[in-house]
Design an enzyme around this catalytic site. Sequence first.
Site, mmCIF file in Angstrom:
data_model
loop_
_atom_site.group_PDB
_atom_site.id
_atom_site.type_symbol
_atom_site.label_atom_id
_atom_site.label_comp_id
_atom_site.label_asym_id
_atom_site.label_seq_id
_atom_site.Cartn_x
_atom_site.Cartn_y
_atom_site.Cartn_z
ATOM 1 N N TYR A 75 0.836 -1.211 0.000
ATOM 2 C CA TYR A 75 0.000 0.000 0.000
ATOM 3 C C TYR A 75 0.865 1.253 0.000
ATOM 4 C CZ TYR A 75 -3.846 3.155 0.747
ATOM 5 O OH TYR A 75 -4.764 4.153 0.571
ATOM 6 N N PHE A 127 -7.040 21.615 -24.692
ATOM 7 C CA PHE A 127 -7.302 20.182 -24.766
ATOM 8 C C PHE A 127 -8.536 19.914 -23.905
ATOM 9 C CE2 PHE A 127 -7.086 15.743 -23.583
ATOM 10 C CZ PHE A 127 -7.101 15.190 -24.850
ATOM 11 N N THR A 128 -9.339 18.954 -24.339
ATOM 12 C CA THR A 128 -10.652 18.725 -23.712
ATOM 13 C C THR A 128 -10.590 18.629 -22.187
ATOM 14 O OG1 THR A 128 -10.343 16.381 -24.163
ATOM 15 C CG2 THR A 128 -11.637 17.622 -25.756
ATOM 16 N N ASP A 218 2.053 20.255 -20.451
ATOM 17 C CA ASP A 218 1.325 19.016 -20.719
ATOM 18 C C ASP A 218 2.256 18.182 -21.594
ATOM 19 O OD1 ASP A 218 -0.198 16.979 -21.759
ATOM 20 O OD2 ASP A 218 -2.018 18.190 -21.948
ATOM 21 N N LYS A 261 0.118 7.677 -23.463
ATOM 22 C CA LYS A 261 0.502 8.048 -24.824
ATOM 23 C C LYS A 261 1.992 7.729 -25.015
ATOM 24 C CE LYS A 261 -3.612 10.126 -24.352
ATOM 25 N NZ LYS A 261 -3.770 11.479 -23.890
ATOM 26 N N ARG A 385 -12.841 15.363 -34.114
ATOM 27 C CA ARG A 385 -12.233 16.458 -33.370
ATOM 28 C C ARG A 385 -12.720 17.735 -34.048
ATOM 29 N NH1 ARG A 385 -11.861 15.025 -28.659
ATOM 30 N NH2 ARG A 385 -10.003 14.106 -27.810
ATOM 31 N N PHE A 451 -18.562 14.592 -26.528
ATOM 32 C CA PHE A 451 -18.146 13.739 -27.652
ATOM 33 C C PHE A 451 -18.051 12.265 -27.277
ATOM 34 C CE2 PHE A 451 -13.748 13.149 -26.247
ATOM 35 C CZ PHE A 451 -13.583 14.219 -25.383
#
Length: 459
Positions: A75, A127-128, A218, A261, A385, A451
């Site tokens: 943990y 970005f969303t 980001d 990614k 998009r 979306f």
Amino acid sequence: MKNIKHSWAEPYKIKMVELLKMTSPAQRKKAMKEAGYNTFLLKSEDVYIDLLTDSGTSAMSDRQWAGMMMGDEAYAGSRNFYNLEKVVQEIYGYKYLIPTHQGRGAENILSKILIKKGDIIPGNMYFTTTRLHQELAGGKFEDIIIDEAHDPENECAFKGNVDLDKLERLIKKYGAEKIPYVSIATSVNMAGGQPISMKNLKELRALTKKHKIRVIHDMTRVAENAYFIQQREKGYANKPIKAIVKEINSYTDGATMSAKKDALVNIGGFLAVNDWDVFEEARNMVVVYEGLHTYGGLAGRDMEAMAIGILESVGDDHIKARVGQVIYLGEKMMDYGVPIVKPIGGHGIFVDAKKFLPHINQDQFPAQTLAAEIYLDAGVRTMERGVVSAGRKANGENYYPKLELVRFTIPRRVYTQAHMDVIAESTARVYERRNSIKGMKMIYEPKYLRFFQARFEKL
Ligand SMILES: *Cc1c(COP(=O)(O)O)cnc(C)c1O
């Protein structure tokens, strides 16, 4: 001998394969209708080549799988956390690490810590999830990307660059104290995977330093951005990707990361910062939203796979083959006359739906329509998009983005060159019958990030 080209090729071979179901046109028609013409609502089983996203869809290496077996599922204080922390410090250069279940977990924590109600957050295109967390924390996003980024035909080498004049105007208008940080993405997703240059980052750093404004990165696709710097920017041709990544990060104060990614894992992310005070607060907050600060919603084995994936992701051979495959597909599409965003970006091909279907206006969702048609042709799943992804403003009005795109995102290390041929050929067939394609209307609209779950009907 001079004319023989040096092709890119994969720096790996295949050890295990995943069998796919092939579908008939009738099966696809039924599946698409049931999914409300939203490719997000298709069952993966009904998809042949899945280009919905490059998020969490990478093929892990044998080393990463071996690392999974070394998971320390304690943990607190898992060995894998310390391995990850060391890799983040060494490869990315940030001081303090907070693991999170994925990128938006880090965005949530960071936005809550740094943003006050009424703040302005400038960034190189929205970005969303990033913008939504900024807004939920009381901030307002302002786009400061260069104008070229909104023009799919413009071949500028660094369409992800910040327009420093736009930023200066915002600072003048609102005052630096209203701007907690500038939100900078590498390989700008919504612009088509377009890179930011090192020169621009340096200039941004100088300007923000003057006004004591932080730069938050980001860094979801930082290695792909580094590749474009290596290929296109003066002085970087002989620098390894690793060095370029580190230099990029050195002009920023902290980062949010979706490791799903670039970093070659199926789940995971983190927040990394250089500022002790921000770290302290984030370490407190992560317990509320994610889990203890040494696992942040991840299993020990996930953190180990991430640590190894990060190391693999900055390999020069890896990134050359990764982006090489994307460019191969893009060039093939262009040969067929399909209108795509140029220059070709790092993680996928973005088809210009406004140009592809000029007879469909934005209220009838050209990109959503095109994504559905492409699936129907050969079972290739892409995503919208455009106006659907852009969502609504706080006052309920639709955002109408200039770019109305269908994204063909290429998972890392998953598909072959023959798959790329099938994708280009299928898109070309749809392009041939484009004049007969009609738009759609939205029949169900969720409140947030519509979306993902919106449903449509053909007109
Ligand atoms: C995917 C992504 C995110 C969000 O990360 P998740 O892991 O999906 O939560 C943030 N920024 C960019 C640029 C992304 O591509």
